[in-house]
Design an enzyme around this catalytic site. Structure first.
Site, PDB file in Angstrom:
ATOM      1  N   ALA B  11       5.135   7.158  10.958  1.00 11.08           N
ATOM      2  CA  ALA B  11       6.164   7.300  11.989  1.00 11.08           C
ATOM      3  C   ALA B  11       5.537   7.537  13.364  1.00 11.08           C
ATOM      4  O   ALA B  11       5.925   6.906  14.354  1.00 11.08           O
ATOM      5  CB  ALA B  11       7.111   8.450  11.628  1.00 11.08           C
ATOM      6  N   CYS B  42       0.185   4.967   0.472  1.00  4.94           N
ATOM      7  CA  CYS B  42       0.738   4.462  -0.790  1.00  4.94           C
ATOM      8  C   CYS B  42      -0.289   3.642  -1.561  1.00  4.94           C
ATOM      9  O   CYS B  42      -0.159   3.450  -2.769  1.00  4.94           O
ATOM     10  CB  CYS B  42       1.958   3.579  -0.531  1.00  4.94           C
ATOM     11  SG  CYS B  42       3.231   4.386   0.431  1.00  4.94           S
TER      12      CYS B  42
END
Lengths: 446, 446
Positions: B11, B42
């Site tokens: 973000a 991830c």
């Protein structure tokens, strides 16, 4: 109630089965001109390409099962030839030459489509075989299995032509493809189409674009396919230039026809005669994106149409929303998919289309198996609406396209599409899914 | 305009980059407490599972590139500790122990989340390593590569736990997984969850469900993980029971918090202070299906949130629609995916949910590579709306789930969903796509 169905394929058998399920007392008669019903026609090229598979495996349900287990009066080898809407009668002839006549309260015309065969000299030679019925598939596969085919020529380079190119190549057959249009997959974005063309050529198939077929000559060993500027030797010639709706039966009886001579139906699948329905490859449909009539023969819509007719024969008043033109096909190691309108179709439908074509990755940065994925996306400058998309790559096109289909059914804007919460994990895509990246780019141009 | 960003991950860096792109003259400062920015968190389990890959490949963009090429004042090793909204100041300390203070016109809090660490004795032992940062990943991978890990225990059986189970198994480590809840993947439909549990167990991992961790003891060779009824030897213990939002920095300054202690933001990502935004794993979101606030930390939404904040700092007045809770993960050879609400969540949100679970095939009848695919679908009896779906199988879950996500964003009914024109070809699915088959079944129950 007597429900008569003409055609024992996807639409016809879906309708007959569901009608009988909804109303076990209904008399349901199906007239099928061949001996084959309920088989996966779309599976034929893949089956032909695999020596170890039996073509009969494509039959999902045998004719006798429809008779014994479902109580459908399924009459194979019965060709319907004439329709009399006034007396609600259908007349025809069996394969054995016997004449028959059946009356109906409700009729479904599910006569499907036929392969278009170019009208040139020699087209009736042995070794010329389209791929439309299971009987065609049996003949083609037996020719290959008996080592009678070293070289094949495919007329046309559409879905079926390309699938057969792959199947024949798998079986060790040398394949040439010929068509008059100088463009490969003309409906597709050039960048995507070029990549698919490279894939086909890299597998050894010879593509002759811009060559018109002139005649077919019989030679000592097989056929000579004569086009302008080129002649090709072949043991097998497969005309795969498209199909045409089998609507003559309906139009001769005065039923209204529509786009491409398909039988015109409303959203309830009813023809211009209130006792007659039509569904499957012979009938037209509404295009959800353009709102206009279209004719896109596809298996799912045929099945769904059959169900809707069964519902309506049972008084349910069901409507189908129409099609968005979703399709996917495999070309060797590539997947290609489309949904909605392309630039030309969008212009023709009155939109002000703008498009982007992006080249991105099928998986996350650095993840193994990551390959290039190309997405072409079309939006409307006036309304911001998403109009269509296309994809080509080795990985992740087939199921991704349905996200686009869902968006089109809901008339989403490209901006709303770009803000969707799509699933992410490194083995399956980048954080910004290729569809979102394309939408983000397209938003800037709208 | 001075735009201060706290947190240099998805973000934060998305916001900083886009803000600078939109307004090259804007002063953009990012405070990141570690030395790592812009890496694929991830991707860490997959990278750890593959000896041949370098962890540094997960870094998408190096810190220096943000400084040199984008003109972002990126300060790594800077931990923000205190926020004073009145004087618009942020104070903190560098890794070297120097104090700093920065002022802002607009602030973005993108502090992310932290792994939840159970507070039991011995949790501070060497060999206990969560997987939340690249630094954690470096330590875990180096332990494995130096053959220091023969046995590992994973606390928790969520996405990260399962991905690490696969990664460690690939590296030849014997894996046990422990959690207090007796249900495997409790949010998932039982039939799907059972199938995934079988897959994990068939690969040799030992699952200890219903066992509460009591303490960790140091032994001569490593660790003993003591739970009620069972004690497990381990060289490595990975706590993966979930994450918690890093919201203390915000809440201490009086900003409003919400679900699970996440920072409350509106659709424009603004917190309760009009000069302060929050995005990423520390902030809450609207759930598009329930309309209620939720907290689902996911990478795509963090990136999108960052973009939206940059737009809004530039006065664009952008809103994000929220999340539908789409997620996908790989468990050995299985794919599992979800979007929307499950039965329990739907009930809690005030719906009257009904569900079906179907077992179908991933490809067409008789097509090679055809495997079982399970689809669970939830709809609302009162409105007919589609509320959520889950899938598990070896093939074709990951991208199919996004068709459901698109439907949820558009508040489709299950009936409308069942009538969509989805793409079909034998290598990719049956004529009736598994999603349509599930919808057809669910329609009957609504």
């Amino acid at each position: 109630m007597k429900f008569l169905v003409i055609g024992g394929d996807a639409a016809g058998m879906s309708a007959a089965s569901r009608a009988k399920r909804l109303s076990p007392d209904m008399e349901v008669i199906v007239l099928e001109k061949t001996e084959d019903v309920s088989y996966s026609a779309c599976g034929m090229p893949y089956n032909i390409g695999d020596e170890s598979r039996d073509l009969e495996d494509l039959v999902v349900r045998k004719a006798q099962a429809f008779r014994d287990k479902q109580g459908i009066n399924l009459l194979t080898g019965h060709e319907a030839l004439e329709l009399d809407p006034c007396s609600r009668a259908v007349r025809g002839k069996t394969l054995q030459g016997e004449e028959f006549e059946y009356y109906y309260d409700k009729l479904l015309i599910a006569t499907g489509g036929s392969a278009i065969i170019p009208q040139v000299e020699g087209m009736d030679s042995p070794g010329v075989l389209p791929l439309k019925s299971l009987e065609h598939a049996r003949k083609i596969k037996s020719l290959i299995t008996n080592s009678k085919v070293k070289k094949a020529v495919i007329l046309g380079m559409g879905y079926i032509g390309l699938e057969m190119c792959e199947a024949l190549t798998e079986r060790g057959v040398e394949v040439s493809m010929v068509k008059p249009n100088p463009m490969f997959l003309p409906w597709m974005d050039r960048e995507l189409a070029d990549r698919l063309q490279q894939e086909v050529e890299s597998r050894g198939a010879k593509l002759y674009l811009g060559h018109e077929l002139q005649k077919i000559e019989k030679t000592a060993s097989g056929l000579k396919v004569v086009c302008n500027d080129v002649s090709l030797d072949a043991d097998l010639l497969i005309p795969a230039i498209g199909i045409t709706p089998n609507s003559e039966f309906a139009s001769k009886a005065g039923l209204k026809t529509s786009v491409g001579n398909s039988i015109a139906v409303d959203k309830g699948l009813k023809t211009s005669d209130e006792h007659i329905y039509s569904a499957g490859d012979c009938a037209d449909a509404y295009h959800v994106v353009s709102g206009q009539k279209t004719w896109i023969p596809l298996a799912l819509y045929a099945n769904r149409g059959g169900w809707a007719v069964a519902d309506n024969v049972n008084g349910k008043g069901v409507e189908v929303p129409g099609v968005v033109g979703s399709a996917v096909f495999k070309v060797f190691d590539f997947e290609a998919a489309r949904t909605g309108l392309n630039m030309r179709e969008a212009e023709k439908a009155g939109f002000e289309p703008v498009s982007v074509t992006i080249k991105t990755r099928s998986r996350a940065h650095g993840h193994p198996g990551n390959t290039t994925l190309r997405v072409h996306m079309v939006g409307d400058k006036k309304t911001g609406r998403l109009l269509g998309m296309q994809m080509a790559g080795r990985d992740g096109c087939a199921h991704r396209i349905n996200t686009g289909a869902a968006a089109l059914h809901n008339r989403m804007t490209v901006a709303d599409f770009s803000r969707m919460d799509l699933a992410y994990a490194p083995p399956f895509g980048p954080v910004w899914d290729p569809l979102l990246t394309a939408a983000n780019q397209l938003v800037k141009k709208l």
